[in-house]
Scaffold this active site. Structure first.
Site, PDB file in Angstrom:
ATOM      1  N   LYS A 104       0.928 -51.136   4.591  1.00  0.00           N
ATOM      2  CA  LYS A 104       1.245 -50.969   3.175  1.00  0.00           C
ATOM      3  C   LYS A 104       0.183 -51.670   2.335  1.00  0.00           C
ATOM      4  O   LYS A 104      -0.150 -52.836   2.584  1.00  0.00           O
ATOM      5  CB  LYS A 104       2.635 -51.556   2.896  1.00  0.00           C
ATOM      6  CG  LYS A 104       3.181 -51.249   1.518  1.00  0.00           C
ATOM      7  CD  LYS A 104       4.602 -51.795   1.384  1.00  0.00           C
ATOM      8  CE  LYS A 104       5.177 -51.505   0.013  1.00  0.00           C
ATOM      9  NZ  LYS A 104       6.537 -52.068  -0.135  1.00  0.00           N
ATOM     10  N   HIS A 106       0.351 -52.129  -1.051  1.00  0.00           N
ATOM     11  CA  HIS A 106       0.863 -52.621  -2.321  1.00  0.00           C
ATOM     12  C   HIS A 106       2.103 -53.472  -2.042  1.00  0.00           C
ATOM     13  O   HIS A 106       2.540 -53.590  -0.900  1.00  0.00           O
ATOM     14  CB  HIS A 106       1.216 -51.452  -3.251  1.00  0.00           C
ATOM     15  CG  HIS A 106       2.278 -50.548  -2.696  1.00  0.00           C
ATOM     16  ND1 HIS A 106       2.017 -49.582  -1.756  1.00  0.00           N
ATOM     17  CD2 HIS A 106       3.622 -50.493  -2.932  1.00  0.00           C
ATOM     18  CE1 HIS A 106       3.137 -48.948  -1.442  1.00  0.00           C
ATOM     19  NE2 HIS A 106       4.122 -49.485  -2.146  1.00  0.00           N
TER      20      HIS A 106
END
Length: 216
Positions: A104, A106
């Site tokens: 991921k 963010h």
């Protein structure tokens, strides 16, 4: 001789269709007389029973570890329910984590969800086929500065890998020098089938073991 938790686990697998007997073509191309699909542990009661079986296997094994890790995807519910079962049955409130397939970029970022990996980490999964998920898990654990403490599985098929005299379980043991513990293995299945008097299924499993089973 199979323990009570092993017999109960086999019965659960048969009732749910997780374990089926017949003729099944595996990814390796082999024709197997039985098939195991952990994806069918898909109700609250079923996965709760799986957690108790995993916790019992841990207790019987004497494995030494500090936290649990489940490789995506099937390892995610398995590691979660095993941690819950250990807390409920033994009072051991252990940390656990699992990984994303994609990192991921963010929010909290990274590929690990749950507790940061530290200490001796037990990997929880369903089966070892090619060993890819386990090898990736060990690399993730080591990259975090932690130590793989072992692997916990539902089933050890106890058969040679297609290009080896060893099983996938033995290859992991030898390469990484970690114990691999299974709730049940092929020998346990055969003993249970024998007790049930299923002569046809037992004969097919014996033939399969003679052809593809481990030398020892």
């Amino acid at each position: 001789m199979t323990a009570a938790y092993q017999s109960e686990f086999i019965e659960l697998c048969m009732q749910l269709g997780v374990l089926r007997f017949g003729s099944f073509t595996l990814k390796s191309g082999r024709e197997s007389p039985y098939f195991f699909n952990a994806g069918l542990f898909n109700t609250g009661a079923a996965i709760g029973a799986v957690g108790r079986a995993y916790a019992a296997a841990i207790a019987a094994s004497g494995l030494d570890f500090d936290m649990l890790f489940g490789p995506a995807y099937k390892g995610i519910p398995l590691v979660t329910i095993t941690a819950a079962a250990l807390a409920e049955q033994t009072g051991r409130d252990l940390k656990f984590a699992f990984n994303r397939k994609e990192t991921k970029d963010h929010g909290e970022r990274g590929s690990i969800i749950g507790s940061p990996l530290s200490g001796r980490v037990l990997i929880v999964d369903d089966v070892i086929t090619a060993g890819t998920a386990i090898r990736e898990s060990i690399e993730i654990i080591q990259a975090a500065g932690a130590e793989p403490a072992g692997v916990l599985l539902a089933l050890d098929r106890q058969e040679r890998a297609p290009q080896s005299r060893l099983s996938a379980v033995q290859e992991v043991r030898d390469q990484y020098q970690v114990p691999v513990v299974a709730v049940i293995n092929l020998a346990d299945l055969m003993q249970h089938v024998s007790k049930l008097g299923q002569a046809g299924e037992l004969s097919s499993m014996r033939q399969y073991r003679e052809r593809y089973g481990l030398a020892d």
